[in-house]
Design a protein around this motif. Structure first.
Motif, mmCIF file in Angstrom:
data_model
loop_
_atom_site.group_PDB
_atom_site.id
_atom_site.type_symbol
_atom_site.label_atom_id
_atom_site.label_comp_id
_atom_site.label_asym_id
_atom_site.label_seq_id
_atom_site.Cartn_x
_atom_site.Cartn_y
_atom_site.Cartn_z
ATOM 1 N N ARG A 158 0.846 -1.194 0.000
ATOM 2 C CA ARG A 158 0.000 0.000 0.000
ATOM 3 C C ARG A 158 0.877 1.238 0.000
ATOM 4 O O ARG A 158 1.993 1.230 0.483
ATOM 5 N N GLU A 159 0.337 2.319 -0.536
ATOM 6 C CA GLU A 159 1.067 3.586 -0.522
ATOM 7 C C GLU A 159 1.128 4.168 0.884
ATOM 8 O O GLU A 159 2.164 4.665 1.301
ATOM 9 N N ALA A 160 0.021 4.099 1.604
ATOM 10 C CA ALA A 160 -0.022 4.617 2.973
ATOM 11 C C ALA A 160 -0.052 3.438 3.943
ATOM 12 O O ALA A 160 -0.686 2.427 3.674
#
Length: 67
Positions: A9-11
């Motif tokens: 995931r990006e975050a």
């Protein structure tokens, strides 16, 4: 556990995000016991007749769960 899900995931995932996946609502447990009581009369009978657990298996399960 949140770190494992965050890798792709990006975050980063917060532990709160995982609660629906690893938690249980009290209402679910209450419903389970109500259905067992209605259909079998007791948890002991459910374990014996519904899950086909022997008395020895039930005793072992109880020991493991109460540790």
């Amino acid at each position: 556990m949140a770190a494992q899900f965050s890798r792709n995931r990006e975050a980063p995932l917060d532990a709160e995000d995982l609660k629906p996946l690893i938690g249980v609502e009290l209402g679910y447990i209450e419903t389970y016991f109500a259905i067992v009581e209605e259909e079998y009369g007791s948890v002991d009978i459910y374990l014996r007749d519904g899950l086909d657990l022997t008395a020895e298996e039930q005793a072992s399960l109880k020991t493991q769960l109460l540790q």
